[in-house]
Write an enzyme that holds these catalytic residues in place. Structure first.
Site, PDB file in Angstrom:
ATOM      1  N   ASP A 119       0.891  -1.158   0.000  1.00  0.00           N
ATOM      2  CA  ASP A 119       0.000   0.000   0.000  1.00  0.00           C
ATOM      3  C   ASP A 119       0.933   1.212   0.000  1.00  0.00           C
ATOM      4  OD1 ASP A 119      -2.118   1.729   0.146  1.00  0.00           O
ATOM      5  OD2 ASP A 119      -2.615   1.282   2.232  1.00  0.00           O
ATOM      6  N   CYS A 166      -3.485   5.517  -3.942  1.00  0.00           N
ATOM      7  CA  CYS A 166      -4.730   6.293  -3.961  1.00  0.00           C
ATOM      8  C   CYS A 166      -4.505   7.555  -4.797  1.00  0.00           C
ATOM      9  CB  CYS A 166      -5.192   6.621  -2.547  1.00  0.00           C
ATOM     10  SG  CYS A 166      -3.943   7.453  -1.549  1.00  0.00           S
TER      11      CYS A 166
END
Length: 140
Positions: free
Chosen positions: A11, A67
Protein backbone atom coordinates in the site's frame (compact mmCIF):
# COMPACT_ATOMS: atom_id res chain seq x y z
CA UNK A 1 14.44 -12.37 3.86
CA UNK A 2 14.17 -13.21 0.12
CA UNK A 3 11.58 -15.79 -0.95
CA UNK A 4 9.85 -15.97 2.43
CA UNK A 5 6.22 -15.01 1.85
CA UNK A 6 3.36 -16.29 -0.26
CA UNK A 7 1.62 -12.91 -0.50
CA UNK A 8 2.64 -9.31 0.11
CA UNK A 9 0.59 -6.11 0.03
CA UNK A 10 2.31 -2.87 -0.97
CA UNK A 11 0.00 0.00 0.00
CA UNK A 12 2.44 2.54 -1.36
CA UNK A 13 2.83 6.10 -0.13
CA UNK A 14 1.54 8.28 -2.94
CA UNK A 15 0.52 11.79 -3.87
CA UNK A 16 -2.98 11.11 -2.45
CA UNK A 17 -4.94 13.18 -4.94
CA UNK A 18 -8.13 13.34 -2.89
CA UNK A 19 -6.41 14.30 0.35
CA UNK A 20 -4.22 16.82 -1.41
CA UNK A 21 -7.10 18.43 -3.27
CA UNK A 22 -9.12 18.86 -0.09
CA UNK A 23 -6.32 19.90 2.26
CA UNK A 24 -4.40 23.09 2.81
CA UNK A 25 -2.39 21.77 5.74
CA UNK A 26 1.36 21.27 5.91
CA UNK A 27 0.98 17.56 5.17
CA UNK A 28 -0.35 18.32 1.69
CA UNK A 29 2.16 16.82 -0.74
CA UNK A 30 1.27 19.46 -3.33
CA UNK A 31 2.70 22.26 -1.17
CA UNK A 32 5.51 24.01 -3.02
CA UNK A 33 7.90 23.15 -0.18
CA UNK A 34 7.29 19.41 -0.74
CA UNK A 35 7.69 19.36 -4.53
CA UNK A 36 10.98 17.42 -4.48
CA UNK A 37 9.46 14.83 -2.15
CA UNK A 38 6.51 14.39 -4.52
CA UNK A 39 8.81 13.94 -7.52
CA UNK A 40 10.78 11.25 -5.67
CA UNK A 41 7.67 9.17 -4.86
CA UNK A 42 7.85 6.92 -7.95
CA UNK A 43 11.40 5.92 -7.04
CA UNK A 44 10.37 5.05 -3.48
CA UNK A 45 7.29 3.19 -4.75
CA UNK A 46 9.40 1.18 -7.17
CA UNK A 47 11.88 0.31 -4.43
CA UNK A 48 9.05 -0.88 -2.17
CA UNK A 49 7.49 -2.93 -4.96
CA UNK A 50 10.82 -4.49 -5.90
CA UNK A 51 11.48 -5.37 -2.25
CA UNK A 52 8.07 -7.02 -2.04
CA UNK A 53 8.73 -9.04 -5.20
CA UNK A 54 12.06 -10.21 -3.81
CA UNK A 55 10.40 -11.23 -0.54
CA UNK A 56 7.75 -13.50 -2.11
CA UNK A 57 8.40 -17.10 -3.04
CA UNK A 58 8.25 -18.16 -6.68
CA UNK A 59 4.55 -18.65 -7.35
CA UNK A 60 3.72 -15.93 -4.81
CA UNK A 61 1.85 -12.72 -5.46
CA UNK A 62 2.16 -9.05 -4.65
CA UNK A 63 -0.72 -6.58 -4.65
CA UNK A 64 0.36 -2.99 -5.33
CA UNK A 65 -2.03 -0.17 -4.50
CA UNK A 66 -2.10 3.61 -4.42
CA UNK A 67 -4.73 6.29 -3.96
CA UNK A 68 -3.70 8.46 -6.89
CA UNK A 69 -4.71 9.02 -10.50
CA UNK A 70 -1.07 9.48 -11.51
CA UNK A 71 -0.04 7.10 -14.32
CA UNK A 72 3.58 7.63 -13.23
CA UNK A 73 2.84 6.35 -9.73
CA UNK A 74 0.61 3.53 -10.96
CA UNK A 75 1.44 1.77 -14.24
CA UNK A 76 4.73 3.65 -14.55
CA UNK A 77 6.00 2.22 -11.27
CA UNK A 78 4.87 -1.28 -12.23
CA UNK A 79 6.51 -1.14 -15.67
CA UNK A 80 9.75 0.31 -14.30
CA UNK A 81 9.89 -2.26 -11.49
CA UNK A 82 9.21 -5.20 -13.79
CA UNK A 83 11.96 -4.04 -16.15
CA UNK A 84 14.37 -3.57 -13.24
CA UNK A 85 13.58 -6.96 -11.67
CA UNK A 86 13.97 -8.75 -14.99
CA UNK A 87 17.17 -6.98 -16.06
CA UNK A 88 18.97 -6.72 -12.73
CA UNK A 89 17.59 -9.57 -10.64
CA UNK A 90 16.78 -12.12 -13.35
CA UNK A 91 13.25 -12.29 -11.93
CA UNK A 92 10.21 -12.94 -14.08
CA UNK A 93 6.95 -11.40 -12.98
CA UNK A 94 3.60 -11.18 -14.75
CA UNK A 95 0.75 -8.77 -14.13
CA UNK A 96 -2.50 -10.61 -13.55
CA UNK A 97 -5.60 -9.62 -15.48
CA UNK A 98 -8.06 -8.09 -13.02
CA UNK A 99 -10.87 -7.69 -15.55
CA UNK A 100 -13.03 -10.32 -13.79
CA UNK A 101 -12.71 -8.35 -10.54
CA UNK A 102 -13.71 -5.16 -12.32
CA UNK A 103 -16.78 -6.87 -13.76
CA UNK A 104 -17.88 -7.93 -10.28
CA UNK A 105 -17.72 -4.36 -9.00
CA UNK A 106 -18.76 -2.43 -12.12
CA UNK A 107 -22.02 -1.36 -10.47
CA UNK A 108 -20.24 -0.15 -7.34
CA UNK A 109 -17.15 1.58 -8.75
CA UNK A 110 -16.40 3.57 -11.89
CA UNK A 111 -13.26 2.21 -13.55
CA UNK A 112 -10.98 4.00 -15.98
CA UNK A 113 -11.24 2.17 -19.30
CA UNK A 114 -7.52 1.92 -19.98
CA UNK A 115 -5.49 1.87 -16.79
CA UNK A 116 -2.82 -0.42 -18.20
CA UNK A 117 -1.35 -2.83 -15.69
CA UNK A 118 -4.14 -2.75 -13.11
CA UNK A 119 -7.48 -1.28 -12.17
CA UNK A 120 -8.01 2.43 -11.61
CA UNK A 121 -11.12 3.32 -9.63
CA UNK A 122 -12.20 6.84 -10.49
CA UNK A 123 -13.20 9.21 -7.69
CA UNK A 124 -16.84 9.43 -6.78
CA UNK A 125 -17.20 12.42 -4.51
CA UNK A 126 -20.82 11.73 -3.62
CA UNK A 127 -19.80 8.36 -2.18
CA UNK A 128 -16.59 9.74 -0.65
CA UNK A 129 -14.14 7.29 -2.23
CA UNK A 130 -11.48 7.16 -4.88
CA UNK A 131 -9.20 7.35 -6.58
CA UNK A 132 -7.72 3.91 -6.04
CA UNK A 133 -5.32 1.91 -8.16
CA UNK A 134 -4.65 -1.79 -7.66
CA UNK A 135 -2.53 -4.31 -9.52
CA UNK A 136 -1.68 -7.92 -8.77
CA UNK A 137 1.71 -9.29 -9.76
CA UNK A 138 2.66 -12.96 -9.84
CA UNK A 139 6.28 -14.02 -9.41
CA UNK A 140 7.23 -16.91 -11.68
Amino acid sequence: EPGTFNKVLVDAPCSSDRHSANSVEENNLFQRSRMKERFLLPQLQSELLCSALVSVKPGGSVVYSTCTLSPTENTGVINHTLDHCHSNLNMDVVVEDLTPLAELFRGVFNFHDDSGSGLLVLPKLSSNFGPMFVAKLHKL
